[in-house]
Design an enzyme around this catalytic site. Structure first.
Site, PDB file in Angstrom:
ATOM      1  N   HIS A 142       0.807  -1.219   0.000  1.00 12.68           N
ATOM      2  CA  HIS A 142       0.000   0.000   0.000  1.00 12.68           C
ATOM      3  C   HIS A 142       0.839   1.267   0.000  1.00 12.68           C
ATOM      4  O   HIS A 142       0.368   2.333  -0.375  1.00 12.68           O
ATOM      5  CB  HIS A 142      -1.053  -0.066   1.100  1.00 12.68           C
ATOM      6  N   ARG A 188     -10.662   3.244  -2.550  1.00 12.12           N
ATOM      7  CA  ARG A 188     -10.156   2.549  -1.353  1.00 12.12           C
ATOM      8  C   ARG A 188     -10.441   3.430  -0.138  1.00 12.12           C
ATOM      9  O   ARG A 188      -9.636   4.285   0.220  1.00 12.12           O
ATOM     10  CB  ARG A 188      -8.652   2.324  -1.465  1.00 12.12           C
ATOM     11  N   ARG A 227     -15.394   0.758  -2.065  1.00  9.73           N
ATOM     12  CA  ARG A 227     -15.089  -0.489  -1.363  1.00  9.73           C
ATOM     13  C   ARG A 227     -15.199  -0.201   0.121  1.00  9.73           C
ATOM     14  O   ARG A 227     -14.617   0.793   0.602  1.00  9.73           O
ATOM     15  CB  ARG A 227     -13.691  -0.969  -1.726  1.00  9.73           C
ATOM     16  N   GLU A 266     -10.443 -11.826  -4.832  1.00  6.95           N
ATOM     17  CA  GLU A 266      -9.022 -11.710  -4.491  1.00  6.95           C
ATOM     18  C   GLU A 266      -8.543 -12.857  -3.606  1.00  6.95           C
ATOM     19  O   GLU A 266      -7.383 -12.933  -3.257  1.00  6.95           O
ATOM     20  CB  GLU A 266      -8.729 -10.351  -3.846  1.00  6.95           C
ATOM     21  N   ASN A 307      -3.806  -8.036  -6.985  1.00  6.30           N
ATOM     22  CA  ASN A 307      -2.712  -7.828  -6.024  1.00  6.30           C
ATOM     23  C   ASN A 307      -2.757  -8.892  -4.933  1.00  6.30           C
ATOM     24  O   ASN A 307      -1.755  -9.498  -4.582  1.00  6.30           O
ATOM     25  CB  ASN A 307      -2.816  -6.453  -5.357  1.00  6.30           C
ATOM     26  N   ASP A 308      -3.969  -9.095  -4.405  1.00  3.93           N
ATOM     27  CA  ASP A 308      -4.105 -10.115  -3.361  1.00  3.93           C
ATOM     28  C   ASP A 308      -4.237 -11.505  -3.957  1.00  3.93           C
ATOM     29  O   ASP A 308      -3.687 -12.467  -3.429  1.00  3.93           O
ATOM     30  CB  ASP A 308      -5.322  -9.815  -2.475  1.00  3.93           C
ATOM     31  N   ARG A 335       2.829 -10.026  -0.680  1.00  4.61           N
ATOM     32  CA  ARG A 335       2.954  -8.957  -1.667  1.00  4.61           C
ATOM     33  C   ARG A 335       3.886  -7.834  -1.231  1.00  4.61           C
ATOM     34  O   ARG A 335       4.342  -7.043  -2.063  1.00  4.61           O
ATOM     35  CB  ARG A 335       1.570  -8.386  -2.015  1.00  4.61           C
ATOM     36  N   CYS A 337      -9.255  -4.573 -10.993  1.00  2.00           N
ATOM     37  CA  CYS A 337      -8.745  -3.332 -10.410  1.00  2.00           C
ATOM     38  C   CYS A 337      -7.393  -3.509  -9.727  1.00  2.00           C
ATOM     39  O   CYS A 337      -6.900  -2.601  -9.076  1.00  2.00           O
ATOM     40  CB  CYS A 337      -9.763  -2.746  -9.426  1.00  2.00           C
TER      41      CYS A 337
HETATM   42  C1  PEP Z   1      -6.163  -6.034  -5.001  1.00  2.01           C
HETATM   43  O1  PEP Z   1      -5.985  -6.789  -4.046  1.00  2.01           O
HETATM   44  O2  PEP Z   1      -5.825  -6.320  -6.177  1.00  2.01           O
HETATM   45  C2  PEP Z   1      -6.780  -4.714  -4.821  1.00  2.01           C
HETATM   46  C3  PEP Z   1      -7.126  -3.977  -5.844  1.00  2.01           C
HETATM   47  O3  PEP Z   1      -6.963  -4.245  -3.551  1.00  2.01           O
HETATM   48  P1  PEP Z   1      -5.802  -3.749  -2.556  1.00  2.01           P
HETATM   49  O4  PEP Z   1      -4.573  -3.518  -3.394  1.00  2.01           O
HETATM   50  O5  PEP Z   1      -6.287  -2.517  -1.907  1.00  2.01           O
HETATM   51  O6  PEP Z   1      -5.656  -4.891  -1.613  1.00  2.01           O
HETATM   52 MG    MG Z   2      -6.901  -6.461  -2.162  1.00  3.19          MG
END
Ligand code: PEP
Ligand code: MG
Length: 594
Positions: free
Chosen positions: A198, A305, A342, A439, A462-463, A473, A510
């Site tokens: 993040h 977010r 979200r 995710e 991402n997750d 990550r 996303c």
């Molecule tokens: C993800 O996990 O891909 C996502 C878009 O959410 P975040 O990066 O906030 O976990």
């Molecule tokens: Mg995520």
């Protein structure tokens, strides 16, 4: 040790580029990690002097906090300043201050060690307390402990960060990045962290060029060294010679020009050569970013977010009214396009003072799991989102869903909240679509069942990548294994889009994979109908879309799904992008996202 003679490329430092741009300026070494103070035994006659040293450090800490309070009050309002006002009072707390003095005297030790011992003891008691309020304050205590110790060591502190510097640190938090950008720093480079942590997301949101995973950087650079941070290629050049400096100034200008040129695409539709339209939407974190929607041609907000507001405020709670004010502005700016809010995705690497310590936070109390347990967070947020929905198209997105029961339980709370608003005569959209982040692998694998219960899917690569590959990550030690282009990730995306198609619901993506130009044709081929990303990437994504046919994307996707590894997929797409001369090379140079 500084590196001089920048023409020798091996002496440059390599990392992962996570936020594009080129920054040139003096380095600012930022030490956030806790100091571990050594115990020194003092001669009894110098104890008095040690008291004075302690008092001087307290005075300096007070000066810092007064400054921070003034800036916070001006930029973020009175409410946000209260946290620092409380810290200011703690400095001279009637139990802490004399206890540190007594510890110095009774044990004949240095002030730093006394501060560390006394404050750690108090902090541990607070952390173990049943009171949520006290647990929250424990973090403040740590903050002031570090501040006093820094002053005892005469180290520079955050409040002294100069504008137009490049921050070098072992690690940073998303909140640090917000503070830096507000102080006008040019970029940041850290030893730890991955491209989808993040901190990286925040740097992109704030257009702050950034590098992560720069091994040993804090030992290789000294305060005041001139550095070039290449947030495209993933390099840090320390004390460059005149020729290198000139080359990078040209590159900086070229980059800025390219970003400008790409903007010529803004009015054009995101349409393939065979007439297939893709909705390009924005990932936003802060209300301040809403101007970027029209600047980069976003058709809506694919992911807002909401937790970043909390992180920025440093508070465990932001009121319904405060949230409503923000959400309403975003909905109005995005309208007639939709805004996808979200609900708070706390936990993982987005720790708040109220959070419990966990051994595996990413597998722990996170996202929807927290929200269903803490209706005092969920209900005010839902009310704020629903109230905002009266001002334009609004969607609700649930993070970290792993089981159908969570969706069902959420819907019960939603229905109850709607009923309350109706009773109070407050307007909202009763048909607000509810979707889930895909995710967690269980959701992709059972996508058919989930598709029957929700209005849309949003794939969070991402997750999804970290969970399916078992690679944290944010951990630089395994960053080389974190690959969103892994065929296993693609398989899960494919299962999700198939299920969505069968159920007739829309599917957006996303995660940061949407900003990977190599992946864009394949994602279209897999049937993703919305791509949502940091606004700055949208024109380049559009360039790729306008250079391809949907049918071509489908053929590429079939090959990618059976690729033996991410490397094969990558090579195939490099060839394709070259042949199609998409002109997105700038975004392909980097070692990280691009
Ligand atoms: C993800 O996990 O891909 C996502 C878009 O959410 P975040 O990066 O906030 O976990
Ligand atoms: Mg995520």
């Amino acid at each position: 040790m500084s590196t001089s003679g920048s023409t020798i490329l091996d002496s440059d430092l390599h990392g992962i580029a996570v936020s594009p741009g080129i920054a040139i300026g003096p380095a600012y070494m930022y030490a956030r990690v806790s100091f571990n103070v050594e115990r020194r035994i003092l001669e009894p006659e110098v104890v008095e002097e040690e008291y004075e040293r302690f008092e001087r450090a307290i005075k300096r800490a007070e000066r810092d906090l007064h400054k921070i309070i003034a800036v916070t009050r001006e930029k973020l309002g009175e409410d946000s300043a209260t946290i620092f006002e409380a810290q200011l009072l703690m400095l001279r707390d009637h139990s802490l201050y004399p206890e540190v003095q007594a510890y110095i005297k009774n044990h004949n030790v240095n002030a730093g060690y006394a501060v560390q011992t006394v404050m750690s003891k108090h902090r541990q008691m607070m952390e173990a307390s049943d009171s949520e309020y006290l647990r929250e304050r424990a973090n403040d205590l740590l903050d002031i402990q570090e501040r006093i110790i820094r002053h005892l060591r005469r180290a520079r502190v955050l409040s002294a960060i100069d504008e137009k510097t490049i921050v070098i640190a072992e690690s940073l938090t998303a909140a640090d990045v917000i503070l830096f950008s507000r102080r006008g720093v040019l970029g940041c480079a850290t030893e730890f962290g991955g491209p989808t942590s993040h901190v990286s997301i925040m740097a992109r949101a704030l257009s702050l060029p950034a590098l992560v995973s720069m091994k040993d950087v804090s030992n290789q650079v000294e305060n005041g060294d001139i550095v070039i941070l290449d947030g495209i290629k993933g390099e840090l050049i320390v004390n460059p010679d005149a020729k290198t400096l000139k080359r990078y100034k040209t590159k900086q200008r070229r980059y800025l020009r390219l970003i400008q040129e790409d903007k010529s695409l803004v009015p054009l539709p995101a349409e393939t050569l065979d007439g297939h339209h893709i909705s390009l939407q924005a990932n936003l974190e802060l209300r301040e970013e809403i101007e970027q929607l029209s600047e980069y041609g976003a058709e809506g907000v694919g992911l807002f977010r909401t937790e970043m507001l909390l992180l920025m405020e440093g508070r465990a709670l932001v009121t319904e009214e405060e949230q409503f004010a923000q959400y309403k502005d975003v909905v109005e700016a995005s309208s007639p396009g939709p805004t996808t809010f979200r609900i708070l995705d706390l936990g993982g690497d987005k720790m708040l003072p109220m959070a419990h310590r966990e051994h595996n936070p990413f597998l722990g109390w996170r996202g929807i799991r927290i929200m269903l347990d803490k209706l005092d967070l969920l209900v005010p947020q839902l009310r704020a989102i629903l109230r905002a929905s009266a001002n334009g198209p609004t969607k609700i997105l649930l993070p970290m869903v792993s089981a159908l029961e969570e969706v069902r339980e959420f819907k019960v709370v939603l229905a109850k909240t709607m009923a309350e608003l109706s009773e109070e005569g407050i307007a909202y959209d009763p048909d607000v679509p509810v979707g889930i982040m895909v995710e967690v692998p269980s959701v992709a694998i059972s996508a058919d069942q989930f598709a029957a219960e929700v209005d849309f899917f949003s794939i969070g690569t991402n997750d999804l990548t970290q969970y399916v590959l078992a690679v944290d990550r944010g951990n630089d030690l395994v960053a080389h294994l974190y690959n969103e282009m892994h065929p296993a990730v693609l398989q899960l995306i494919s299962m999700t889009t198939e299920a969505a198609k069968k159920a007739g619901i829309s599917v957006s993506l996303c995660g940061e994979l949407a900003t990977n130009m190599r992946a864009v044709p394949v994602l279209l081929g897999l049937g993703v109908d919305t791509l949502s990303a940091s606004p700055i990437y949208l024109p380049a994504i559009k360039r790729v879309i306008r250079a391809m046919k949907q049918s071509e994307g489908q053929a590429l996707a079939q090959k990618a799904l059976v690729a033996s590894d991410a490397g094969e997929f990558r090579d195939m797409m490099d060839r394709w992008l070259e042949e199609h001369a998409c002109g997105v090379s700038f975004f392909l140079e980097g070692a990280g996202l691009a």
